[in-house]
Structure formats: C-alpha cells, structure tokens
Design an enzyme around this catalytic site. Structure first.
Site, PDB file in Angstrom:
ATOM      1  N   ASP A 173      39.470  13.388  14.505  1.00  0.00           N
ATOM      2  CA  ASP A 173      39.138  14.684  15.100  1.00  0.00           C
ATOM      3  C   ASP A 173      37.910  14.559  15.977  1.00  0.00           C
ATOM      4  O   ASP A 173      37.246  13.519  16.012  1.00  0.00           O
ATOM      5  CB  ASP A 173      39.002  15.797  14.050  1.00  0.00           C
ATOM      6  CG  ASP A 173      37.740  15.699  13.213  1.00  0.00           C
ATOM      7  OD1 ASP A 173      36.908  14.812  13.462  1.00  0.00           O
ATOM      8  OD2 ASP A 173      37.574  16.523  12.301  1.00  0.00           O
ATOM      9  N   ASN A 181      32.521  24.551  21.679  1.00  0.00           N
ATOM     10  CA  ASN A 181      32.937  25.941  21.861  1.00  0.00           C
ATOM     11  C   ASN A 181      31.746  26.880  22.009  1.00  0.00           C
ATOM     12  O   ASN A 181      31.748  27.785  22.848  1.00  0.00           O
ATOM     13  CB  ASN A 181      33.801  26.389  20.671  1.00  0.00           C
ATOM     14  CG  ASN A 181      35.212  25.846  20.737  1.00  0.00           C
ATOM     15  OD1 ASN A 181      35.759  25.643  21.822  1.00  0.00           O
ATOM     16  ND2 ASN A 181      35.810  25.594  19.589  1.00  0.00           N
ATOM     17  N   HIS A 186      35.270  28.788  24.663  1.00  0.00           N
ATOM     18  CA  HIS A 186      36.532  28.342  24.083  1.00  0.00           C
ATOM     19  C   HIS A 186      37.471  27.737  25.126  1.00  0.00           C
ATOM     20  O   HIS A 186      38.289  26.862  24.801  1.00  0.00           O
ATOM     21  CB  HIS A 186      37.218  29.501  23.366  1.00  0.00           C
ATOM     22  CG  HIS A 186      36.541  29.884  22.083  1.00  0.00           C
ATOM     23  ND1 HIS A 186      36.744  29.193  20.908  1.00  0.00           N
ATOM     24  CD2 HIS A 186      35.631  30.849  21.800  1.00  0.00           C
ATOM     25  CE1 HIS A 186      36.003  29.725  19.948  1.00  0.00           C
ATOM     26  NE2 HIS A 186      35.312  30.727  20.462  1.00  0.00           N
ATOM     27  N   ASP A 190      39.324  24.191  24.788  1.00  0.00           N
ATOM     28  CA  ASP A 190      40.753  23.938  25.016  1.00  0.00           C
ATOM     29  C   ASP A 190      40.942  22.773  25.985  1.00  0.00           C
ATOM     30  O   ASP A 190      41.827  21.928  25.805  1.00  0.00           O
ATOM     31  CB  ASP A 190      41.428  25.195  25.587  1.00  0.00           C
ATOM     32  CG  ASP A 190      41.615  26.284  24.554  1.00  0.00           C
ATOM     33  OD1 ASP A 190      41.381  26.016  23.355  1.00  0.00           O
ATOM     34  OD2 ASP A 190      41.998  27.403  24.944  1.00  0.00           O
ATOM     35  N   GLU A 216      41.180  20.817  15.641  1.00  0.00           N
ATOM     36  CA  GLU A 216      40.821  19.656  16.467  1.00  0.00           C
ATOM     37  C   GLU A 216      41.183  18.342  15.780  1.00  0.00           C
ATOM     38  O   GLU A 216      40.713  17.279  16.184  1.00  0.00           O
ATOM     39  CB  GLU A 216      39.319  19.678  16.784  1.00  0.00           C
ATOM     40  CG  GLU A 216      38.397  19.482  15.605  1.00  0.00           C
ATOM     41  CD  GLU A 216      38.001  20.779  14.906  1.00  0.00           C
ATOM     42  OE1 GLU A 216      36.942  20.800  14.256  1.00  0.00           O
ATOM     43  OE2 GLU A 216      38.750  21.764  15.001  1.00  0.00           O
TER      44      GLU A 216
END
Length: 294
Positions: A173, A181, A186, A190, A216
């Site tokens: 991850d 974020n 956000h 993404d 993630e």
C-alpha cells in the site's frame, strides 16, 4: 404430395436485423456512493447538468463537486462537456477540460465520480459490457478489483498444489496516503492511486494478477514464483514507485510504497495466504516504510 412451389434463395443481406440506434448515455463506473454504480443517465436534446445542488439533472453529493460543476450539451449529432467554472475542474480521460467533445468510450470525472460515455448503434451491448467489467475491474485504477482477486486465488491455489508449483503473493500500500489526501485533496489522492497502479502493472508479467484489495492497498498474485522471486519483484516495484514523478496540477507529490511477500504453504486457504502477506506488509511499515519484507 410434393409442392410445386420453388424455394426462394434469400440473400444474406435480407437476413440481417435492422440496426437501431440506442440512447446515448453516461454510465457511472466509479463512485464513493455504492448506490450510484451502474446507473445510466440518458442524454437527449436538452442539456444535462452535473453538480452538488439539488437543481442539477445529475446530483452528486460530494464535497469535491461544485454546486454547478459542468454541463453536457448536444451540438448537432455530438455531445460536449462544458465546465461551469467548478473549483476542482472537470476531467475527460484524465485531462482537465474546460470544453471538449465526448467520443465513444470517453470517461468523464466529476469529483470522485467517473462516468463512461456510451454512444452508437450497439449502445445496449456497450452498456452490458460496461456493467460486466464493473464486476471485475476497479473503476478508478483500471486494475482488477477484490472480487476478481479472490476468484483468482480460489483458482490459482488448487492449480499450484496440483502441479507442485510455487505461488507467491505481494501485498502493498501507499505510505502516508492520508497525508496526500489532507495536503493535496482527494482528487490528487485518486491521481496517485491510478498512476501508481499503472507503474506497477507495466512491470508485471502477463500471467501475474494485480488487484486493488481495498482503499490504497493492493495485492499481486505471482504464479510459479518462490518467495525469493517475489521479494526481487517487490524490490523492483518499490524502486520504480519511489523514483516515479507524481505530478498533479503542477504539484509534485512524493509517494512510496511498503510491500510484504509470502509463498503459499500446505494447509493455507486464500484467507491464510492474504493474512500472512498482510502481516509482512505491516512489518515493512513498522520497520520504517518504503521497504520490502518477506
């Protein structure tokens, strides 16, 4: 009695079904609101507005969406997206766009929602194909989703045992993803998820299976690979991500990943396999992140 009526030869062209044009539409292929998945919004002659306000044709209840975010309008036989000076912008195929014509298969991103534009005579077939892909592919990153990953495990584990071949897994991850974020928003998060998935996918072999496990966190199934081989691949992936330049709207975002590796052992089922790989991932995080444990 035999009939005197002669059999008429029918040309193949006469047997073809008439092609009817379906309704052009936007289909939700990704959203934080699970109720939105697969929803189809038909496009017509009247403009369709998207935004957070209740007066919009398509209402998106998300704080990254402006009250009046963008408009899809018909011009002749084509549709165009027009951004309405939204705070976070409208994206078509990951490109920030003020005004652009939509073409078949284009993806429109508004806030955290992604729509796919379907157009043409086979729009119904496109729709059902899109819905099917949603069951096996993560709409944001474009890699396999958790459902496909679990199905693959149930298929690969018996195969590895039947042929006495090694099977390994890498769980990984993004380090400090919450900070990305919080610091950049956000939409930037993404972008990092999708870009990172692309970097990893480009390095993997055709038979390797990459899937988004959740949030993630991702998993890679490596058929016919020992844990030593998995660690070698994981280390290559760690370096590739650490050296990659993640640039979102002019901002450079430093991103690294931590990875854990495990090889299938006797008596393990899919959940045991994931659990051990996940424990190795968290060992890598506790050891300082941006490293591999196996």
């Amino acid at each position: 009695m035999d009939s005197d009526i002669k059999t008429r030869v029918t040309p193949l062209e006469e047997l073809k079904m008439p092609v009817q044009r379906g309704h052009d539409c936007l289909v939700v292929i990704y959203s934080s609101d699970g109720r939105m998945f697969g929803k189809r919004h038909v496009l017509g002659d009247r403009p369709v507005t998207l935004g957070r306000g209740s007066e919009n044709t398509i209402v998106l209840e998300n704080d990254s969406v402006s009250r009046r975010h963008c408009r899809v309008e018909k011009r002749g036989s084509t549709y165009h997206v027009v951004d309405l000076d939204s705070t976070n912008g409208s994206y078509v195929n990951d490109e920030l766009s003020k005004e652009i014509q939509l073409r078949r298969g284009d993806q429109l991103k508004v806030g955290d929602s992604i729509f796919k534009f379907l157009s043409g005579s086979d729009v119904e077939a496109q729709y059902h194909e899109t819905i099917y892909r949603m069951t096996i592919v993560d709409g944001l990153t474009g890699v396999n989703n958790k459902r496909y990953l679990m199905d693959s495990l149930e298929r690969e584990i018996p195969r590895a045992r039947r042929h006495a071949r090694p099977l390994s897994m890498v769980m990984f991850d993004i380090d400090h993803f919450k900070k990305v974020n919080d610091s950049f928003g956000h939409l930037a998060g993404d972008y990092v998820l999708k870009e990172m998935a692309g970097v990893v996918k480009a390095r993997l072999r055709p038979d390797d299976i990459l899937g988004r496990y959740g949030g993630e966190e991702f998993a890679i199934l490596l058929p016919e690979t020992s844990v030593q081989g998995a660690i070698t691949i994981a280390e290559e992936l760690r370096k590739l991500v650490a050296e990659h330049r993640f640039i979102f709207e002019g901002e450079t975002i430093e991103s690294t990943i931590s990875l854990g590796c495990a090889q299938l052992q006797d008596g393990w089922d899919a959940l045991n396999f994931i659990k051990v790989a996940d424990e190795q991932l968290y060992a890598a995080k506790h050891a300082g992140r941006n490293q591999v444990c196996g």
